[in-house]
Design a protein around this motif. Structure first.
Motif, PDB file in Angstrom:
ATOM      1  N   ASP A  30       0.831  -1.204   0.000  1.00  0.00           N
ATOM      2  CA  ASP A  30       0.000   0.000   0.000  1.00  0.00           C
ATOM      3  C   ASP A  30       0.869   1.259   0.000  1.00  0.00           C
ATOM      4  O   ASP A  30       0.582   2.224  -0.716  1.00  0.00           O
ATOM      5  CB  ASP A  30      -0.941   0.017   1.203  1.00  0.00           C
ATOM      6  CG  ASP A  30      -2.049  -1.012   1.113  1.00  0.00           C
ATOM      7  OD1 ASP A  30      -2.264  -1.571   0.016  1.00  0.00           O
ATOM      8  OD2 ASP A  30      -2.691  -1.271   2.151  1.00  0.00           O
ATOM      9  N   SER A  33       2.343   1.742  -3.437  1.00  0.00           N
ATOM     10  CA  SER A  33       1.326   2.253  -4.363  1.00  0.00           C
ATOM     11  C   SER A  33       1.053   3.734  -4.118  1.00  0.00           C
ATOM     12  O   SER A  33       0.884   4.511  -5.059  1.00  0.00           O
ATOM     13  CB  SER A  33       0.018   1.472  -4.198  1.00  0.00           C
ATOM     14  OG  SER A  33       0.199   0.134  -4.581  1.00  0.00           O
ATOM     15  N   ARG A  34       1.022   4.120  -2.874  1.00  0.00           N
ATOM     16  CA  ARG A  34       0.718   5.499  -2.509  1.00  0.00           C
ATOM     17  C   ARG A  34       1.816   6.471  -2.933  1.00  0.00           C
ATOM     18  O   ARG A  34       1.542   7.604  -3.309  1.00  0.00           O
ATOM     19  CB  ARG A  34       0.509   5.577  -0.994  1.00  0.00           C
ATOM     20  CG  ARG A  34      -0.187   6.821  -0.523  1.00  0.00           C
ATOM     21  CD  ARG A  34      -0.537   6.769   0.955  1.00  0.00           C
ATOM     22  NE  ARG A  34      -1.161   5.521   1.318  1.00  0.00           N
ATOM     23  CZ  ARG A  34      -0.930   4.885   2.475  1.00  0.00           C
ATOM     24  NH1 ARG A  34      -0.107   5.381   3.351  1.00  0.00           N
ATOM     25  NH2 ARG A  34      -1.541   3.754   2.739  1.00  0.00           N
ATOM     26  N   SER A  67       2.323   2.614  10.114  1.00  0.00           N
ATOM     27  CA  SER A  67       1.938   3.235   8.851  1.00  0.00           C
ATOM     28  C   SER A  67       2.272   4.726   8.849  1.00  0.00           C
ATOM     29  O   SER A  67       2.827   5.253   7.874  1.00  0.00           O
ATOM     30  CB  SER A  67       0.444   3.023   8.601  1.00  0.00           C
ATOM     31  OG  SER A  67       0.062   3.627   7.398  1.00  0.00           O
ATOM     32  N   ASN A  71       4.943   6.427   6.394  1.00  0.00           N
ATOM     33  CA  ASN A  71       4.481   7.511   5.523  1.00  0.00           C
ATOM     34  C   ASN A  71       5.403   8.718   5.647  1.00  0.00           C
ATOM     35  O   ASN A  71       5.806   9.304   4.644  1.00  0.00           O
ATOM     36  CB  ASN A  71       3.053   7.924   5.886  1.00  0.00           C
ATOM     37  CG  ASN A  71       2.008   7.194   5.101  1.00  0.00           C
ATOM     38  OD1 ASN A  71       1.920   7.346   3.894  1.00  0.00           O
ATOM     39  ND2 ASN A  71       1.213   6.403   5.786  1.00  0.00           N
ATOM     40  N   ASP A  75       7.807   9.976   2.662  1.00  0.00           N
ATOM     41  CA  ASP A  75       7.562  11.331   2.180  1.00  0.00           C
ATOM     42  C   ASP A  75       8.854  12.155   2.211  1.00  0.00           C
ATOM     43  O   ASP A  75       9.202  12.820   1.240  1.00  0.00           O
ATOM     44  CB  ASP A  75       6.478  11.995   3.024  1.00  0.00           C
ATOM     45  CG  ASP A  75       6.004  13.306   2.446  1.00  0.00           C
ATOM     46  OD1 ASP A  75       5.711  13.343   1.236  1.00  0.00           O
ATOM     47  OD2 ASP A  75       5.925  14.292   3.202  1.00  0.00           O
TER      48      ASP A  75
END
Length: 92
Positions: A30, A33-34, A67, A71, A75
């Motif tokens: 995920d 993909s993000r 998560s 993230n 980022d």
């Protein structure tokens, strides 16, 4: 701002941990993909590497905290990488 709140909660021993069983591989897929499109726009590659022999890695942890941390790391990695690649690699 959220990070500052989390740090202050840790300092005050007021951080709530929600532990559950989840598929770590799905979380990594995920995340890939993000962030794949964001890396492509910058002209860098995002590489996902699972060195484990299993495609389903179940762990018991706070999925939300992991998560959020991943993230933030991805980022920043993409934001501060100007050429080349960012590799998201895991092995269990």
């Amino acid at each position: 701002m959220t990070n500052i709140v989390e740090i202050s909660k840790i300092s005050a021993d007021d951080l709530t941990i929600s532990v559950n069983r989840f598929n770590f591989t799905n979380l990594m897929n995920d995340l890939y993909s993000r962030f794949h499109a964001k890396a492509s726009v910058k002209g860098i590659d995002l590489i996902l590497e699972n060195s484990s022999s299993s495609n389903e890695l179940w762990i018991i942890a706070d999925e939300g905290k992991i998560s959020a941390s991943m993230n933030h790391l991805l980022d920043n990695a993409i934001k501060f990488t100007n050429e080349g690649f960012v590799k998201l690699s895991y092995d269990m």
